[in-house]
Design a protein around this motif. Structure first.
Motif, PDB file in Angstrom:
ATOM      1  N   THR A   1      31.041 -59.456 -61.854  1.00 47.39           N
ATOM      2  CA  THR A   1      31.812 -60.078 -60.782  1.00 47.39           C
ATOM      3  C   THR A   1      33.197 -60.408 -61.291  1.00 47.39           C
ATOM      4  O   THR A   1      33.360 -61.300 -62.124  1.00 47.39           O
ATOM      5  N   PRO A   2      34.217 -59.712 -60.837  1.00 40.76           N
ATOM      6  CA  PRO A   2      35.558 -59.947 -61.384  1.00 40.76           C
ATOM      7  C   PRO A   2      36.208 -61.182 -60.806  1.00 40.76           C
ATOM      8  O   PRO A   2      35.874 -61.640 -59.715  1.00 40.76           O
ATOM      9  N   ASP A   3      37.165 -61.740 -61.576  1.00 38.43           N
ATOM     10  CA  ASP A   3      38.051 -62.754 -61.030  1.00 38.43           C
ATOM     11  C   ASP A   3      38.967 -62.093 -60.010  1.00 38.43           C
ATOM     12  O   ASP A   3      39.036 -60.870 -59.891  1.00 38.43           O
ATOM     13  N   ALA A   4      39.671 -62.941 -59.293  1.00 40.02           N
ATOM     14  CA  ALA A   4      40.780 -62.399 -58.518  1.00 40.02           C
ATOM     15  C   ALA A   4      41.751 -61.745 -59.494  1.00 40.02           C
ATOM     16  O   ALA A   4      41.895 -62.171 -60.634  1.00 40.02           O
ATOM     17  N   ALA A   5      42.382 -60.684 -59.044  1.00 40.82           N
ATOM     18  CA  ALA A   5      43.291 -59.947 -59.929  1.00 40.82           C
ATOM     19  C   ALA A   5      44.358 -60.882 -60.483  1.00 40.82           C
ATOM     20  O   ALA A   5      44.921 -61.689 -59.737  1.00 40.82           O
TER      21      ALA A   5
ATOM     22  N   LEU B   1      49.335 -71.723 -65.840  1.00 36.60           N
ATOM     23  CA  LEU B   1      48.501 -70.588 -65.455  1.00 36.60           C
ATOM     24  C   LEU B   1      47.783 -70.019 -66.668  1.00 36.60           C
ATOM     25  O   LEU B   1      46.599 -69.679 -66.601  1.00 36.60           O
ATOM     26  N   GLY B   2      48.482 -69.906 -67.802  1.00 41.01           N
ATOM     27  CA  GLY B   2      47.849 -69.404 -69.010  1.00 41.01           C
ATOM     28  C   GLY B   2      46.668 -70.258 -69.426  1.00 41.01           C
ATOM     29  O   GLY B   2      45.620 -69.737 -69.822  1.00 41.01           O
ATOM     30  N   ARG B   3      46.821 -71.570 -69.315  1.00 45.48           N
ATOM     31  CA  ARG B   3      45.705 -72.467 -69.679  1.00 45.48           C
ATOM     32  C   ARG B   3      44.538 -72.307 -68.726  1.00 45.48           C
ATOM     33  O   ARG B   3      43.365 -72.315 -69.133  1.00 45.48           O
ATOM     34  N   ARG B   4      44.830 -72.143 -67.438  1.00 43.12           N
ATOM     35  CA  ARG B   4      43.735 -71.994 -66.481  1.00 43.12           C
ATOM     36  C   ARG B   4      42.992 -70.686 -66.713  1.00 43.12           C
ATOM     37  O   ARG B   4      41.755 -70.643 -66.708  1.00 43.12           O
ATOM     38  N   LEU B   5      43.738 -69.618 -66.933  1.00 44.16           N
ATOM     39  CA  LEU B   5      43.086 -68.322 -67.131  1.00 44.16           C
ATOM     40  C   LEU B   5      42.270 -68.284 -68.418  1.00 44.16           C
ATOM     41  O   LEU B   5      41.171 -67.711 -68.453  1.00 44.16           O
ATOM     42  N   THR B   6      42.777 -68.854 -69.520  1.00 42.58           N
ATOM     43  CA  THR B   6      42.012 -68.824 -70.769  1.00 42.58           C
ATOM     44  C   THR B   6      40.785 -69.718 -70.713  1.00 42.58           C
ATOM     45  O   THR B   6      39.763 -69.403 -71.329  1.00 42.58           O
ATOM     46  N   ARG B   7      40.848 -70.798 -69.951  1.00 45.28           N
ATOM     47  CA  ARG B   7      39.720 -71.740 -69.916  1.00 45.28           C
ATOM     48  C   ARG B   7      38.676 -71.407 -68.865  1.00 45.28           C
ATOM     49  O   ARG B   7      37.504 -71.727 -69.030  1.00 45.28           O
ATOM     50  N   THR B   8      39.087 -70.754 -67.769  1.00 49.20           N
ATOM     51  CA  THR B   8      38.142 -70.499 -66.680  1.00 49.20           C
ATOM     52  C   THR B   8      37.959 -69.022 -66.377  1.00 49.20           C
ATOM     53  O   THR B   8      37.079 -68.671 -65.592  1.00 49.20           O
ATOM     54  N   GLY B   9      38.770 -68.144 -66.973  1.00 45.02           N
ATOM     55  CA  GLY B   9      38.657 -66.718 -66.678  1.00 45.02           C
ATOM     56  C   GLY B   9      37.309 -66.164 -67.077  1.00 45.02           C
ATOM     57  O   GLY B   9      36.745 -66.530 -68.117  1.00 45.02           O
ATOM     58  N   THR B  10      36.792 -65.259 -66.244  1.00 44.55           N
ATOM     59  CA  THR B  10      35.470 -64.676 -66.501  1.00 44.55           C
ATOM     60  C   THR B  10      35.534 -63.196 -66.856  1.00 44.55           C
ATOM     61  O   THR B  10      34.499 -62.590 -67.145  1.00 44.55           O
ATOM     62  N   THR B  11      36.720 -62.616 -66.807  1.00 48.38           N
ATOM     63  CA  THR B  11      36.855 -61.195 -67.114  1.00 48.38           C
ATOM     64  C   THR B  11      37.935 -60.996 -68.161  1.00 48.38           C
ATOM     65  O   THR B  11      38.809 -61.842 -68.366  1.00 48.38           O
ATOM     66  N   VAL B  12      37.889 -59.820 -68.787  1.00 51.31           N
ATOM     67  CA  VAL B  12      38.856 -59.511 -69.837  1.00 51.31           C
ATOM     68  C   VAL B  12      40.291 -59.507 -69.323  1.00 51.31           C
ATOM     69  O   VAL B  12      41.174 -60.111 -69.936  1.00 51.31           O
ATOM     70  N   PRO B  13      40.610 -58.869 -68.185  1.00 51.78           N
ATOM     71  CA  PRO B  13      42.011 -58.867 -67.743  1.00 51.78           C
ATOM     72  C   PRO B  13      42.562 -60.263 -67.506  1.00 51.78           C
ATOM     73  O   PRO B  13      43.709 -60.556 -67.855  1.00 51.78           O
ATOM     74  N   ALA B  14      41.752 -61.137 -66.901  1.00 55.41           N
ATOM     75  CA  ALA B  14      42.235 -62.481 -66.611  1.00 55.41           C
ATOM     76  C   ALA B  14      42.499 -63.261 -67.902  1.00 55.41           C
ATOM     77  O   ALA B  14      43.566 -63.873 -68.075  1.00 55.41           O
TER      78      ALA B  14
END
Length: 562
Positions: free
Chosen positions: A44-48, A66-79
């Motif tokens: 299940t990907p994150d939003a792009a 945004l960088g902090r949110r993506l590193t802490r909550t991202g579920t996919t490699v691109p995010a």
């Protein structure tokens, strides 16, 4: 579908950061596994993640958030990769724990280390050592993760600092991770720690891998100061002599010359090493022909080259100096042709991926001579080959009473694809240039018997190619052995001619180790050439290259590669 199945289908995969923390908690003693973790499979990907253009419109504060949110909550490699890239530019101390955990996923290690390097070199080094170092360093890695400074010191002194487990990058990362200069300041009388610090510094400047690691180490000047000024505390053992001599060579003509030294300080440190190693108590043992092979090799190297770095000039008339440097044979250090302009080594100043070429390549074949036509010369090649990470080229031409070095070629800047800035054009007085190249081509004070035999055998085969041609052979590389520098290795390629019935151009490589009978090098080389002329080398060499199928087809036993 049941209600539970519906909930499971709608559930999002866990954040990769949270998954890393869970894996770390489950690791024995809280120490991550060697070589890092594998990323979990997520469907299940994150939003792009935002596009590069959208990211470019963000303010620094918004991009950092945004960088902090993506590193802490991202579920996919691109995010998560996007978040790491943002924090590489804008991260702060509070981002170190998150980045360090994500760096344990091997797919993220390189990007995380780059990001942490901009925030905290120690944290970056710990992540690098955790994922990239050899198993011999695991006790040190465990002490670093535990934050136990006493254990860090003990493990730093204990691990086997052999070349196979301590390359130049590993040496730099160990120095950064352990805060080596701070340790030395806290324990100024610990000679074991001092010796290990010298060993780490010597490995950092070893040109076999990336000699420019010392230029990336921010405490390089401080570490040099502590090691050299306290060197007199070390017992006068052969291993310590080799370490200090390696450092002297670096201060004379290696990458360490390029550090931002205070005026005159490098020369003072080099002079102090020269005075110390000239003391009678530091004299290397005599050659008795007994003892451990490595120690005999090292003692011979010290006897042969021990005074040279202290006697050589820092520069030469006309601004050009060419110096062949044979490093510590126990470290399997390369023999390199160091080219210095106005006292500064050219190759490490502009090429980070491998040492300068050998004298056999640059000097014996006259490649550095300035002829009537411009000539492009390869000065260095990446350790992994040019096809992988490139090489350094320069065009040499004669212009009236000057010799010009220009039109440099080297790899693009790492990670950018953009051309690297071209080094400046160098102009030399032609008479002084010719004299320096002639001097370097005829100076064999760096050589040892096996290397001299190899050079003479090669010269004999170049002068008399018919010696091999009569056996359908052509010359390969000829040098002293890599694993045994006191041996002479001759290789040649067999390309069957029409008489063999298989003239298809598919070669087979052979290797011959020339036996050392103790005679002078010139006599040994002459005997080797006589045997090559009178006896088919395929009958006493062994197959070392080509393929098993080709060897069997031609009737030779297959014994694997070199």
């Amino acid at each position: 579908m049941s209600a539970r199945e519906e909930r499971d289908a709608l559930a999002l995969p866990p954040a990769l950061y949270g998954h890393a923390l869970r894996l770390l908690r489950e690791s024995p003693d809280g120490v991550p596994v060697r070589r890092g973790y594998r990323l979990p499979d997520t469907s299940t990907p994150d939003a792009a993640p935002p596009s590069r253009e959208a990211l470019g419109r963000l303010s620094d504060d918004a991009a950092r958030s945004l960088g902090r949110r993506l590193t802490r909550t991202g579920t996919t490699v691109p995010a998560v990769a996007t978040g790491i890239a943002l924090l590489a530019r804008l991260g702060e101390a509070e981002d170190i724990p998150c980045l360090s955990a994500l760096g344990l996923f091997r797919e993220f290690t390189s990007a995380v280390v780059d990001a942490l390097d901009a925030i905290d070199r120690q944290a970056a080094a710990v992540v690098w050592l955790t994922v990239c170092s050899r198993s011999e360093l695991r006790p040190l890695v465990g002490a670093l993760w535990a934050g136990d400074r006493q254990a860090v010191r003990a493990e730093l002194e204990a691990f086997p600092a052999l070349p196979r487990c301590l390359g130049s990058t590993g040496a730099r990362r160990i120095a950064e991770a352990t805060r080596l200069t701070e340790l030395l300041d806290r324990h100024p009388s610990d000679t074991a720690l001092l010796a290990r610090a010298g060993r780490i510094l010597a490995r950092m400047v070893c040109a076999q891998d990336r000699a420019t690691d010392v230029l990336e180490y921010r405490d390089a000047l401080a570490l040099y100061e502590r090691v050299v000024t306290r060197a007199g505390l070390l017992p006068p053992a052969l291993d310590h002599h080799a370490t200090l001599l390696s450092l002297a060579w670096d201060l004379n003509s290696g990458p360490g010359v390029l550090l931002d030294w205070p005026s005159g300080r490098r020369a003072m440190l080099l002079e102090s090493l020269g005075r110390l190693l000239a003391e009678p108590r530091w004299a290397p043992p005599a050659d008795t022909g007994v003892g451990e092979p490595d120690q005999r090799l090292r003692a011979g190297w010290v006897r042969r080259t021990g005074r040279r770095p202290f006697a050589l000039p820092g520069s030469a008339p006309g601004g050009l100096r060419v110096e062949v440097v044979a490093g510590d044979p126990v470290d399997r250090a390369p023999v390199e042709t160091r080219v210095l302009v106005d006292g500064r080594p050219v190759v490490p100043a502009v090429f980070a991926r491998g040492p300068a070429h050998s004298p056999e390549y640059l000097l014996d074949d006259g490649r550095l001579r300035a002829g009537p036509e411009p000539r492009e010369v390869q000065l260095a090649e990446a350790c992994c080959t040019e096809g992988c990470c490139g090489a350094l080229y320069v065009t040499i031409r004669r212009d009236g009473d000057q010799v010009v070095w220009e039109n440099w070629r080297r790899p693009a800047l790492p990670g950018t694809g953009k051309p690297a800035p071209e080094p400046p054009v160098h102009r030399f007085d032609a008479a002084a240039y010719d004299a320096e190249i002639a001097r370097a081509e005829t100076d064999f004070s760096w050589s040892w018997p096996a290397r001299t035999v190899a050079r003479l055998v090669k010269a004999g085969l170049v002068a008399r190619p018919e010696l091999l041609r009569r056996w359908d052979l052509r010359r390969g590389w000829i040098s002293s052995g890599h694993d045994d520098p006191d041996s002479v290795v001759v290789t040649f390629w067999y390309e069957p001619g029409p008489a063999a019935g298989k003239p298809d151009g598919i070669p087979l490589q052979f290797l011959w180790v020339v036996p050392d009978d103790g005679a002078p090098p010139a006599e040994q080389a002459a005997a080797a050439l006589r045997r090559l002329a009178g006896e088919d080398p395929k009958t006493y060499g062994r197959v070392c290259g080509g393929s098993r199928e080709r060897a069997e087809e031609l009737g030779f036993p297959w014994q694997g590669g070199v």
